[in-house]
Design a protein around this motif. Structure first.
Motif, short mmCIF file in Angstrom:
data_model
loop_
_atom_site.label_atom_id
_atom_site.label_comp_id
_atom_site.label_asym_id
_atom_site.label_seq_id
_atom_site.Cartn_x
_atom_site.Cartn_y
_atom_site.Cartn_z
N PHE A 56 0.83 -1.20 0.00
CA PHE A 56 0.00 0.00 0.00
C PHE A 56 0.87 1.26 0.00
N LEU A 57 1.85 1.31 0.88
CA LEU A 57 2.72 2.49 0.96
C LEU A 57 3.60 2.64 -0.28
N LEU B 172 3.62 5.84 -2.86
CA LEU B 172 4.86 6.53 -3.22
C LEU B 172 5.04 6.58 -4.73
N VAL B 173 4.76 5.48 -5.41
CA VAL B 173 4.88 5.44 -6.88
C VAL B 173 3.90 6.41 -7.52
N ALA B 174 2.67 6.44 -7.03
CA ALA B 174 1.68 7.36 -7.58
C ALA B 174 2.10 8.81 -7.36
N ILE C 239 -6.39 2.71 -7.81
CA ILE C 239 -6.30 1.26 -7.65
C ILE C 239 -5.80 0.91 -6.25
N ASP C 240 -4.84 1.69 -5.76
CA ASP C 240 -4.30 1.45 -4.43
C ASP C 240 -5.35 1.70 -3.35
N LEU C 241 -6.14 2.73 -3.50
CA LEU C 241 -7.19 3.01 -2.51
C LEU C 241 -8.27 1.94 -2.52
N VAL C 242 -8.62 1.43 -3.70
CA VAL C 242 -9.59 0.34 -3.78
C VAL C 242 -9.01 -0.92 -3.13
N TYR C 243 -7.75 -1.20 -3.39
CA TYR C 243 -7.08 -2.36 -2.77
C TYR C 243 -7.08 -2.24 -1.25
#
Length: 57
Positions: free
Chosen positions: A4-5, A9-11, A37-41
């Motif tokens: 997640f982190l 960072l990539v985004a 996508i990260d927030l949905v995950y």
């Protein structure tokens, strides 16, 4: 949690590069998509995380 982190960072890095560099607007769009996508995950993981089995004593 590390995934997640790392994706946050990539985004963030893609968004900054896409915003700062001329002609690389697509990186800003890719950064926003990665963030979504990260927030949905994270939402799926935290929703599912509450169902842990208790050990009876």
């Amino acid at each position: 949690m590390v995934l997640f982190l790392l994706l946050i960072l990539v985004a963030l890095v893609l968004g900054i590069i896409g915003f700062a560099a001329h002609g690389l607007f697509y990186l800003l769009v890719i950064g926003a998509v990665v963030l979504l996508i990260d927030l949905v995950y994270a939402a799926m993981r935290f929703r599912r995380g509450g169902r842990k089995h208790r050990i009876g004593r």
